[in-house]
Design a protein around this motif. Sequence first.
Motif, PDB file in Angstrom:
ATOM      1  N   LEU A  13      40.004  52.717  37.031  1.00 24.42           N
ATOM      2  CA  LEU A  13      40.277  52.777  35.592  1.00 24.42           C
ATOM      3  C   LEU A  13      41.638  52.197  35.210  1.00 24.42           C
ATOM      4  O   LEU A  13      41.835  51.805  34.053  1.00 24.42           O
ATOM      5  CB  LEU A  13      40.191  54.234  35.122  1.00 24.42           C
ATOM      6  CG  LEU A  13      38.823  54.898  35.298  1.00 24.42           C
ATOM      7  CD1 LEU A  13      38.912  56.374  34.957  1.00 24.42           C
ATOM      8  CD2 LEU A  13      37.769  54.194  34.470  1.00 24.42           C
ATOM      9  N   LEU A  14      42.585  52.125  36.138  1.00 20.97           N
ATOM     10  CA  LEU A  14      43.941  51.667  35.821  1.00 20.97           C
ATOM     11  C   LEU A  14      44.000  50.263  35.209  1.00 20.97           C
ATOM     12  O   LEU A  14      44.794  50.035  34.284  1.00 20.97           O
ATOM     13  CB  LEU A  14      44.845  51.770  37.048  1.00 20.97           C
ATOM     14  CG  LEU A  14      46.328  51.502  36.804  1.00 20.97           C
ATOM     15  CD1 LEU A  14      46.917  52.478  35.784  1.00 20.97           C
ATOM     16  CD2 LEU A  14      47.104  51.564  38.122  1.00 20.97           C
ATOM     17  N   PRO A  15      43.183  49.310  35.650  1.00 17.62           N
ATOM     18  CA  PRO A  15      43.249  47.994  35.009  1.00 17.62           C
ATOM     19  C   PRO A  15      42.964  48.035  33.507  1.00 17.62           C
ATOM     20  O   PRO A  15      43.498  47.226  32.745  1.00 17.62           O
ATOM     21  CB  PRO A  15      42.188  47.169  35.747  1.00 17.62           C
ATOM     22  CG  PRO A  15      42.073  47.830  37.080  1.00 17.62           C
ATOM     23  CD  PRO A  15      42.291  49.291  36.810  1.00 17.62           C
ATOM     24  N   TYR A  16      42.159  49.002  33.084  1.00 16.35           N
ATOM     25  CA  TYR A  16      41.855  49.115  31.657  1.00 16.35           C
ATOM     26  C   TYR A  16      43.059  49.625  30.867  1.00 16.35           C
ATOM     27  O   TYR A  16      43.205  49.308  29.686  1.00 16.35           O
ATOM     28  CB  TYR A  16      40.622  50.004  31.442  1.00 16.35           C
ATOM     29  CG  TYR A  16      39.404  49.426  32.108  1.00 16.35           C
ATOM     30  CD1 TYR A  16      38.804  48.270  31.613  1.00 16.35           C
ATOM     31  CD2 TYR A  16      38.884  50.000  33.257  1.00 16.35           C
ATOM     32  CE1 TYR A  16      37.693  47.721  32.235  1.00 16.35           C
ATOM     33  CE2 TYR A  16      37.778  49.450  33.897  1.00 16.35           C
ATOM     34  CZ  TYR A  16      37.190  48.304  33.383  1.00 16.35           C
ATOM     35  OH  TYR A  16      36.100  47.752  34.002  1.00 16.35           O
ATOM     36  N   VAL A  17      43.919  50.384  31.529  1.00 16.54           N
ATOM     37  CA  VAL A  17      45.181  50.791  30.892  1.00 16.54           C
ATOM     38  C   VAL A  17      46.037  49.550  30.650  1.00 16.54           C
ATOM     39  O   VAL A  17      46.596  49.372  29.569  1.00 16.54           O
ATOM     40  CB  VAL A  17      45.926  51.828  31.768  1.00 16.54           C
ATOM     41  CG1 VAL A  17      47.322  52.110  31.215  1.00 16.54           C
ATOM     42  CG2 VAL A  17      45.116  53.110  31.890  1.00 16.54           C
ATOM     43  N   ALA A  18      46.116  48.689  31.653  1.00 23.66           N
ATOM     44  CA  ALA A  18      46.878  47.445  31.502  1.00 23.66           C
ATOM     45  C   ALA A  18      46.291  46.583  30.389  1.00 23.66           C
ATOM     46  O   ALA A  18      47.024  45.989  29.595  1.00 23.66           O
ATOM     47  CB  ALA A  18      46.897  46.668  32.822  1.00 23.66           C
TER      48      ALA A  18
END
Length: 123
Positions: A13-18
Amino acid sequence: MTIAYACILFMGLLPYVAAGIAKKGFEGYDNAMPRQWLAKQTGFRARANAAQANLFESLPLFFAAVIVASVANAPQDRIDLLAMGFVLARIAYLICYIANWPTTRSIVWLFGIICVVALFFQI
């Protein structure tokens, strides 16, 4: 669910935060052509978008490392520790990328890779 498996979910999910940071404020954002809009961005938006791409690129090796170490019955506490190290390194990487700290970003990137390689050596 083990801590390492939770780390897999978090990293997925972290890439979606970026991506959200890259699109923050949506100034002139064109949802019909989002990639073209992102390609024209500069500053923190461009860096967040580049971080997003790198975060996605790092996922397969990390996922494989955790799964291989788990299937090989490596000690779960070591798998969890190394997975958490990778997650912390990637969060720091995202922060460094957005803040435009390239040397620190490279150092935390290296730490993350070391965690992944160490996961493979747990087998």
